[in-house]
Design an enzyme around this catalytic site. Structure first.
Site, mmCIF file in Angstrom:
data_model
loop_
_atom_site.group_PDB
_atom_site.id
_atom_site.type_symbol
_atom_site.label_atom_id
_atom_site.label_comp_id
_atom_site.label_asym_id
_atom_site.label_seq_id
_atom_site.Cartn_x
_atom_site.Cartn_y
_atom_site.Cartn_z
ATOM 1 N N LYS A 39 3.649 -6.041 -3.083
ATOM 2 C CA LYS A 39 3.135 -4.555 -2.240
ATOM 3 C C LYS A 39 3.765 -4.097 -0.799
ATOM 4 O O LYS A 39 4.837 -5.411 -0.271
ATOM 5 C CB LYS A 39 2.008 -5.992 -0.928
ATOM 6 C CG LYS A 39 1.685 -4.977 -0.218
ATOM 7 C CD LYS A 39 0.151 -5.339 0.374
ATOM 8 C CE LYS A 39 0.574 -6.798 1.872
ATOM 9 N NZ LYS A 39 0.662 -5.049 2.976
ATOM 10 N N ASP A 66 0.746 -0.462 0.055
ATOM 11 C CA ASP A 66 -0.070 -0.111 1.238
ATOM 12 C C ASP A 66 0.339 0.870 3.066
ATOM 13 O O ASP A 66 0.570 0.317 3.046
ATOM 14 C CB ASP A 66 -0.161 -1.868 1.621
ATOM 15 C CG ASP A 66 -0.868 -2.479 2.897
ATOM 16 O OD1 ASP A 66 -1.698 -1.564 3.082
ATOM 17 O OD2 ASP A 66 -0.746 -3.502 3.195
ATOM 18 N N LYS A 68 -2.881 2.947 4.024
ATOM 19 C CA LYS A 68 -3.789 2.880 4.817
ATOM 20 C C LYS A 68 -3.992 4.229 4.992
ATOM 21 O O LYS A 68 -3.366 4.461 6.323
ATOM 22 C CB LYS A 68 -3.568 1.888 5.713
ATOM 23 C CG LYS A 68 -3.325 0.511 5.253
ATOM 24 C CD LYS A 68 -3.781 -0.309 6.172
ATOM 25 C CE LYS A 68 -3.680 -2.059 6.012
ATOM 26 N NZ LYS A 68 -2.472 -2.062 5.424
ATOM 27 N N ASP A 71 -6.765 10.758 7.173
ATOM 28 C CA ASP A 71 -6.049 12.277 7.565
ATOM 29 C C ASP A 71 -7.431 12.977 7.517
ATOM 30 O O ASP A 71 -8.587 12.701 6.462
ATOM 31 C CB ASP A 71 -4.802 12.416 7.517
ATOM 32 C CG ASP A 71 -4.544 13.035 8.447
ATOM 33 O OD1 ASP A 71 -5.078 14.249 8.903
ATOM 34 O OD2 ASP A 71 -3.133 13.682 8.777
ATOM 35 N N PRO A 73 -9.071 15.495 4.670
ATOM 36 C CA PRO A 73 -9.300 14.796 3.375
ATOM 37 C C PRO A 73 -7.856 15.929 2.420
ATOM 38 O O PRO A 73 -7.275 15.264 2.338
ATOM 39 C CB PRO A 73 -10.255 15.584 2.531
ATOM 40 C CG PRO A 73 -11.595 15.034 4.087
ATOM 41 C CD PRO A 73 -10.447 15.810 4.975
ATOM 42 N N THR A 75 -4.943 16.943 3.324
ATOM 43 C CA THR A 75 -4.015 16.004 3.684
ATOM 44 C C THR A 75 -3.810 14.591 2.812
ATOM 45 O O THR A 75 -3.189 14.703 2.150
ATOM 46 C CB THR A 75 -3.678 15.703 5.038
ATOM 47 O OG1 THR A 75 -3.227 17.056 6.197
ATOM 48 C CG2 THR A 75 -2.640 14.850 5.670
ATOM 49 N N THR A 130 -8.821 -6.610 9.278
ATOM 50 C CA THR A 130 -9.045 -8.343 9.516
ATOM 51 C C THR A 130 -8.946 -9.058 10.967
ATOM 52 O O THR A 130 -8.941 -9.416 11.236
ATOM 53 C CB THR A 130 -7.998 -9.617 8.592
ATOM 54 O OG1 THR A 130 -7.026 -9.264 8.789
ATOM 55 C CG2 THR A 130 -8.653 -9.825 7.385
ATOM 56 N N ARG A 222 3.880 -14.926 4.300
ATOM 57 C CA ARG A 222 4.772 -16.184 4.434
ATOM 58 C C ARG A 222 4.257 -17.356 3.733
ATOM 59 O O ARG A 222 5.775 -17.580 3.851
ATOM 60 C CB ARG A 222 4.542 -15.803 6.202
ATOM 61 C CG ARG A 222 4.853 -14.962 6.584
ATOM 62 C CD ARG A 222 4.213 -14.297 8.611
ATOM 63 N NE ARG A 222 3.027 -14.151 8.212
ATOM 64 C CZ ARG A 222 2.059 -14.102 8.930
ATOM 65 N NH1 ARG A 222 2.861 -13.727 10.321
ATOM 66 N NH2 ARG A 222 1.013 -13.708 8.784
#
Ligand code: C5P
Length: 244
Positions: A39, A66, A68, A71, A73, A75, A130, A222
């Site tokens: 990732k 990843d 995310k 913006d 549509p 773009t 989260t 981690r």
């Protein structure tokens, strides 16, 4: 049904949360030969960009980019096309951008695939981060109801838009699968092997528990990257999944 070693490894997405390609490459060298997902998030991508993603694909890894996207549509359609051309296997957009934005991401994928010979990436929606607490949701973002209500609302919207699945906490997987069907995929961070440090994660599960909930992919950072031996840590998580 028991997972094979390859199937178990392919469910683990190692979060390469590093500031530059050299640091990430040290970890990748340690994990060489283990067929896990990698990732790449915004820290590494903004520093080392498309070249780094291409190098992961050349090494044969599955890649989850990843970034995310959120913006208008048009773009997002363009952004989705660009990452599809990089050959990533999965990328994500914010469900909060709305159904038209998610549909535009899929249009961007299709436009980039046309005649390219590339394989189609999965497009996943971010529901609620989260880090969003009940009071952040209600008092700051201005959405009423519980975090779980908001997650399920966004999961249904992503499903209606035709996306592959959502990023969610492992504790939400059962409700998401009940609402959107078992084929709708869940990608879950917040995974901690028994005895591992929690760091800043709160609603956690062990890899075995998350698998039993029905999660399709687990994002683990981690517990692998900061372990004394990242390779031994990854191998022991694979073993736990095979035995779960
Ligand atoms: O180190 P750790 O296992 O906590 O890493 C989790 C990874 O999953 C990080 O890359 C983090 O950005 C990502 N993530 C998360 N919670 C979300 C979405 C992504 O922890 N809701």
């Amino acid at each position: 049904m028991k997972l094979t070693r390859e199937q178990a490894a392919a469910k683990i997405m190692v979060a390469l949360d590093y500031p530059d390609a050299q640091s990430a490459e040290r970890l990748i060298a340690e994990l060489e030969g283990i067929p896990c997902y990698m990732k790449v998030g915004m820290q590494l991508f903004y520093a080392s960009g498309p070249k780094f993603v291409e190098s992961l694909k050349q090494k044969g890894y599955y890649v989850f980019l990843d970034l995310k996207m959120h913006d208008i549509p048009n773009t997002v359609k363009g952004g989705a096309g660009s990452v599809t051309k990089l050959g990533v296997d999965m990328f994500n957009v914010h469900a909060a951008g709305g159904k038209a934005m998610m549909e535009a991401a899929l249009e961007g994928v299709e436009a980039a695939l046309a005649g390219s010979g590339l394989s189609k990436p999965s497009v996943i929606a971010v529901t609620q981060l989260t880090s969003t607490s009940q009071s952040t949701l209600n008092d700051e973002i201005g959405i009423a109801g519980t975090v779980e209500d908001a997650v399920l609302h966004y999961a249904k919207l992503a499903s209606a838009a035709g996306l592959t699945g959502v990023v969610a906490s492992p504790v939400e997987v059962e409700a998401i699968k009940a609402a959107c069907g078992t084929a709708f995929q869940t990608v879950t961070p917040g995974i901690r092997p028994a005895g591992a440090a929690l760091n800043d994660q709160t609603r956690i599960m062990t890899p075995g528990e998350a698998l039993r909930q029905g999660t399709d992919y687990m994002v683990i950072g981690r517990p692998i990257t900061a372990a004394p031996s990242p390779r031994a840590s990854l191998e022991s998580i694979i073993k736990e999944l095979i035995e779960a």
